[in-house]
Scaffold this motif. Structure first.
Motif, PDB file in Angstrom:
ATOM      1  N   GLY A 126      29.294 -31.442  61.561  1.00 47.44           N
ATOM      2  CA  GLY A 126      29.744 -32.519  62.420  1.00 47.44           C
ATOM      3  C   GLY A 126      28.815 -33.702  62.299  1.00 47.44           C
ATOM      4  O   GLY A 126      27.734 -33.603  61.716  1.00 47.44           O
ATOM      5  N   ARG A 152      38.018 -28.345  59.145  1.00 50.38           N
ATOM      6  CA  ARG A 152      37.938 -28.070  60.574  1.00 50.38           C
ATOM      7  C   ARG A 152      39.133 -28.704  61.279  1.00 50.38           C
ATOM      8  O   ARG A 152      39.457 -29.885  61.041  1.00 50.38           O
ATOM      9  CB  ARG A 152      36.635 -28.631  61.155  1.00 50.38           C
ATOM     10  CG  ARG A 152      36.542 -28.590  62.691  1.00 50.38           C
ATOM     11  CD  ARG A 152      35.278 -29.314  63.152  1.00 50.38           C
ATOM     12  NE  ARG A 152      35.236 -29.527  64.588  1.00 50.38           N
ATOM     13  CZ  ARG A 152      34.697 -28.684  65.459  1.00 50.38           C
ATOM     14  NH1 ARG A 152      34.133 -27.570  65.034  1.00 50.38           N
ATOM     15  NH2 ARG A 152      34.687 -28.966  66.749  1.00 50.38           N
ATOM     16  N   ASN A 207      40.729 -33.509  66.422  1.00 49.21           N
ATOM     17  CA  ASN A 207      39.769 -33.717  65.343  1.00 49.21           C
ATOM     18  C   ASN A 207      40.186 -32.942  64.106  1.00 49.21           C
ATOM     19  O   ASN A 207      40.512 -31.757  64.182  1.00 49.21           O
ATOM     20  CB  ASN A 207      38.375 -33.272  65.802  1.00 49.21           C
ATOM     21  CG  ASN A 207      37.338 -33.302  64.689  1.00 49.21           C
ATOM     22  OD1 ASN A 207      36.611 -32.343  64.489  1.00 49.21           O
ATOM     23  ND2 ASN A 207      37.258 -34.385  63.945  1.00 49.21           N
ATOM     24  N   ALA A 245      38.615 -32.525  60.123  1.00 47.69           N
ATOM     25  CA  ALA A 245      37.481 -32.870  59.265  1.00 47.69           C
ATOM     26  C   ALA A 245      37.511 -32.023  57.999  1.00 47.69           C
ATOM     27  O   ALA A 245      37.923 -30.852  58.023  1.00 47.69           O
ATOM     28  CB  ALA A 245      36.158 -32.651  60.003  1.00 47.69           C
ATOM     29  N   PHE A 281      34.882 -31.377  54.416  1.00 47.02           N
ATOM     30  CA  PHE A 281      33.572 -31.690  53.850  1.00 47.02           C
ATOM     31  C   PHE A 281      33.414 -31.005  52.509  1.00 47.02           C
ATOM     32  O   PHE A 281      34.091 -29.996  52.207  1.00 47.02           O
ATOM     33  CB  PHE A 281      32.447 -31.245  54.788  1.00 47.02           C
ATOM     34  CG  PHE A 281      32.154 -29.769  54.762  1.00 47.02           C
ATOM     35  CD1 PHE A 281      31.242 -29.242  53.853  1.00 47.02           C
ATOM     36  CD2 PHE A 281      32.790 -28.902  55.633  1.00 47.02           C
ATOM     37  CE1 PHE A 281      30.967 -27.884  53.815  1.00 47.02           C
ATOM     38  CE2 PHE A 281      32.526 -27.545  55.603  1.00 47.02           C
ATOM     39  CZ  PHE A 281      31.613 -27.030  54.698  1.00 47.02           C
ATOM     40  N   ARG A 329      31.700 -36.075  54.042  1.00 46.66           N
ATOM     41  CA  ARG A 329      32.492 -35.511  55.126  1.00 46.66           C
ATOM     42  C   ARG A 329      33.438 -36.601  55.634  1.00 46.66           C
ATOM     43  O   ARG A 329      33.032 -37.766  55.780  1.00 46.66           O
ATOM     44  CB  ARG A 329      31.605 -35.021  56.270  1.00 46.66           C
ATOM     45  CG  ARG A 329      32.388 -34.360  57.421  1.00 46.66           C
ATOM     46  CD  ARG A 329      31.465 -33.936  58.551  1.00 46.66           C
ATOM     47  NE  ARG A 329      32.191 -33.257  59.624  1.00 46.66           N
ATOM     48  CZ  ARG A 329      32.367 -31.947  59.708  1.00 46.66           C
ATOM     49  NH1 ARG A 329      31.861 -31.165  58.762  1.00 46.66           N
ATOM     50  NH2 ARG A 329      33.037 -31.407  60.708  1.00 46.66           N
ATOM     51  N   TYR A 330      34.655 -36.210  55.915  1.00 45.77           N
ATOM     52  CA  TYR A 330      35.631 -37.146  56.476  1.00 45.77           C
ATOM     53  C   TYR A 330      36.044 -36.641  57.846  1.00 45.77           C
ATOM     54  O   TYR A 330      36.461 -35.495  58.003  1.00 45.77           O
ATOM     55  CB  TYR A 330      36.850 -37.266  55.567  1.00 45.77           C
ATOM     56  CG  TYR A 330      37.996 -38.024  56.198  1.00 45.77           C
ATOM     57  CD1 TYR A 330      37.994 -39.416  56.240  1.00 45.77           C
ATOM     58  CD2 TYR A 330      39.058 -37.337  56.775  1.00 45.77           C
ATOM     59  CE1 TYR A 330      39.033 -40.111  56.832  1.00 45.77           C
ATOM     60  CE2 TYR A 330      40.105 -38.028  57.372  1.00 45.77           C
ATOM     61  CZ  TYR A 330      40.095 -39.415  57.394  1.00 45.77           C
ATOM     62  OH  TYR A 330      41.127 -40.095  57.993  1.00 45.77           O
ATOM     63  N   GLU A 331      35.898 -37.505  58.845  1.00 47.68           N
ATOM     64  CA  GLU A 331      36.265 -37.157  60.219  1.00 47.68           C
ATOM     65  C   GLU A 331      37.441 -38.017  60.683  1.00 47.68           C
ATOM     66  O   GLU A 331      37.399 -39.257  60.564  1.00 47.68           O
ATOM     67  CB  GLU A 331      35.089 -37.411  61.176  1.00 47.68           C
ATOM     68  CG  GLU A 331      33.892 -36.516  60.989  1.00 47.68           C
ATOM     69  CD  GLU A 331      33.997 -35.207  61.749  1.00 47.68           C
ATOM     70  OE1 GLU A 331      35.050 -34.962  62.375  1.00 47.68           O
ATOM     71  OE2 GLU A 331      33.019 -34.443  61.717  1.00 47.68           O
ATOM     72  N   TYR A 332      38.459 -37.367  61.213  1.00 54.94           N
ATOM     73  CA  TYR A 332      39.504 -38.072  61.943  1.00 54.94           C
ATOM     74  C   TYR A 332      39.401 -37.632  63.400  1.00 54.94           C
ATOM     75  O   TYR A 332      39.483 -36.440  63.705  1.00 54.94           O
ATOM     76  CB  TYR A 332      40.899 -37.747  61.403  1.00 54.94           C
ATOM     77  CG  TYR A 332      42.013 -38.298  62.286  1.00 54.94           C
ATOM     78  CD1 TYR A 332      42.336 -39.648  62.255  1.00 54.94           C
ATOM     79  CD2 TYR A 332      42.706 -37.463  63.165  1.00 54.94           C
ATOM     80  CE1 TYR A 332      43.331 -40.159  63.067  1.00 54.94           C
ATOM     81  CE2 TYR A 332      43.702 -37.968  63.988  1.00 54.94           C
ATOM     82  CZ  TYR A 332      44.024 -39.316  63.931  1.00 54.94           C
ATOM     83  OH  TYR A 332      45.003 -39.823  64.745  1.00 54.94           O
ATOM     84  N   SER A 358      38.869 -43.047  61.718  1.00 52.75           N
ATOM     85  CA  SER A 358      38.771 -42.359  60.441  1.00 52.75           C
ATOM     86  C   SER A 358      37.401 -42.701  59.884  1.00 52.75           C
ATOM     87  O   SER A 358      37.145 -43.853  59.508  1.00 52.75           O
ATOM     88  CB  SER A 358      39.871 -42.803  59.478  1.00 52.75           C
ATOM     89  OG  SER A 358      41.142 -42.421  59.968  1.00 52.75           O
TER      90      SER A 358
END
Length: 525
Positions: A117, A329, A367, A369, A371, A389-392, A419
């Motif tokens: 995270g 995730r 969320n 994600a 990675f 890592r890409y987080e939405y 994003s």
């Protein structure tokens, strides 16, 4: 450094070039009975511990100058899954396991953001004990102490054919050092595992915690100087029932591919009732009514569910082994927050109210994600590990912010979507028993629910409030010397932009009109 699998936490690790520590509690001479976190974390430089109450129920950990408030700058986990209220909406950890049940504590500094995270502090993971050798074992620890303290920890565990199990119950109570600070806490945990083959396992675990503590309240400087043990609040209570569960599937498909999948969830509450005036206002019986004033009741209800998949794939480039870690995730959380209810005039723990809660809000977090980190071994000694890592993250909020003259004050419906890509790079050079490591990793902290809902209706929120962003960087030299000395000399740099806080301002810029708190982005750390 690569760790294939930790059999207790069921987590695949991949930390080349990262700064990390593992505390083996069996090797620490500390007070586990009362969760004395100062003694437990004293071996880790740079850790800040905040003891906000005397029971030891909550462990508050901060690193690198960040706030230790309920470890909310860390990704806090138990056996590899989340245990905080809402990772991206309200990341406070009201629960932590009793240290008598913990085998190791794993702390990875900011560089963990690519795998666990985007938190600035990194990842904190409590790994619970397991019995892996005997068919049946029984452990009991019973302690008595000052101020009426009684503690009992009892556990059974075993390993029979393809099954393993571990169950514990922990109960502790005390009157407390200060007046009006009694507490009771109970932790119950159950774990069962079935091994289909040596390389494929399915396990499930469930944790239930319930505690109730009396809050002695604050004191003015003069009151504290006169008698620091006194309390002017005997009707203030706090309680947090907590339920955490997970289903873990581990498989080693072949010598080159290992996978771990977790389905986890949390159902919990945060409940408080009390007289919340400033310390210089006495909580006394009103002679006209022959009763105390009505207390304030605040409640939170949390429901969180998630899925995480982690994998390590080993492959060759030429004659050198390389490692790829990747995963995904999915996470959804719901928080219902009701506050400022008109409670009873009694003294016991009682959450009943008269009428409606003035504030009734509902928040959700979604969320997604993914990675990937790849350890490229330039040679057997030197490796370079880039990662991404890409987080939405999607947060929504709605409900009632207050009541004025019988009319609802609506909380403006909010939907915030982000994003956020994060990048990192780690390097490591190995000698015989030592290594040099360096890394730099981006970090991110979205605006929290608490940032959008100030404690007072008169407070003002900056409509242009921004998420915090920055990075962590490490440079260090670590290793062992003749199997009796472990060392880690390191430097770090933390950049934390757009930190959120409150500043006091005059109404209409007029000093005669009073003040209000303006919550905004204050600056950079």
């Amino acid at each position: 450094m690569v760790r294939k699998e930790c059999p207790k936490s069921k987590t695949i690790y991949f930390f080349p070039g990262k700064k990390n520590e593992v505390l083996h509690l069996s090797k620490i001479n500390g007070n586990f009975t009362t969760n004395n976190s100062r003694e437990i974390f004293s071996r880790i430089p740079g850790v800040t511990i905040w003891e906000n109450e005397g029971s030891g129920i909550q462990i508050n950990v901060g690193v690198r100058g960040l706030s230790p408030n309920r470890s909310w700058e860390l990704n806090t986990r138990q056996n590899g899954y989340d245990i905080s209220s809402d990772v991206f909406g309200y990341p406070e950890a009201y629960y932590n396991p009793p240290l008598e049940a913990v085998e190791t504590i794993e702390l990875v500094r900011g560089g963990s953001s690519l795998q666990f995270g985007p938190q600035f502090g990194g990842m904190l993971n409590y790994v619970l004990k397991r019995e892996t050798k005997k068919k049946f074992s029984f452990e009991t620890q019973n302690t008595v102490g000052s101020y009426g303290m009684m503690s009992s920890y009892n556990a059974i565990g075993g390993n029979f054919k393809k099954f393993s199990y571990y169950v514990y119950n922990h109960s502790r109570s005390a009157d407390g050092w200060r007046e009006n600070s009694e507490y009771t806490v109970r932790n119950t945990h159950a774990f069962v595992e079935y091994r289909f083959t040596e390389n494929t396992k399915l396990s499930a675990e469930y944790t239930n915690m319930d505690y109730q503590m009396q809050q002695a309240g604050g004191l003015t400087d003069e009151q504290f100087k006169d008698n620091p043990r006194q309390s002017l609040r005997e009707r203030n209570w706090f309680a947090t029932p907590w339920n955490v569960f997970s289903l873990n599937f581990d498989t080693k498909i072949n010598d080159n591919f290992t996978s771990n999948t977790k389905i986890f969830g949390l159902i919990g509450e945060r409940n408080s009732v009390g007289f919340t005036a400033t310390p210089n206002v006495e909580d006394v019986i009103n002679l006209a009514t022959n009763e105390y004033a009505n207390r304030r009741v605040d409640r939170d209800f949390y429901e969180n569910f998630g899925l995480e998949n982690r994998n390590i794939y080993k492959y060759k480039l030429g004659k050198i082994n390389n490692n790829l870690a990747f995963g995904v995730r999915l996470y959804r959380a719901n928080t219902q927050r009701v506050q400022d209810g008109k409670g009873t005039t009694g003294t016991d723990f009682d959450l009943s109210i008269d009428g409606r809660f003035s504030r009734d809000l509902n928040f959700t977090t979604e969320n997604v994600a993914v990675f990937a980190e790849n350890q490229f071994k330039v040679s057997e000694k030197f490796s370079v590990t880039p990662g991404v890592r890409y987080e939405y993250i999607k947060n929504t909020g709605e409900g009632r912010f207050g009541i004025s003259n019988g009319n609802d004050i609506a909380f403006p419906d909010k939907t915030i979507s982000r994003s956020q890509p994060l990048f990192g790079l780690g390097m490591e050079y190995k000698f015989t028993s030592t290594n040099i490591y360096a890394n730099i990793t981006q970090a991110y902290r979205p605006v929290l629910f608490s940032d959008l809902t100030p404690p007072a209706v008169t407070d003002v929120i900056d409509p242009n409030l921004k998420d915090a962003s920055g990075f962590n960087a490490d440079l260090g030299f670590r290793g062992t010397y003749k199997n009796f000395l472990n060392f880690d000399f390191s430097l770090f740099y933390l950049s934390y932009n757009n930190r959120i806080g409150g500043i006091r301002q005059f109404i209409d810029n007029d000093p005669t009109q009073g003040t209000f708190i303006y919550r905004t982005n204050l600056g950079k750390q």
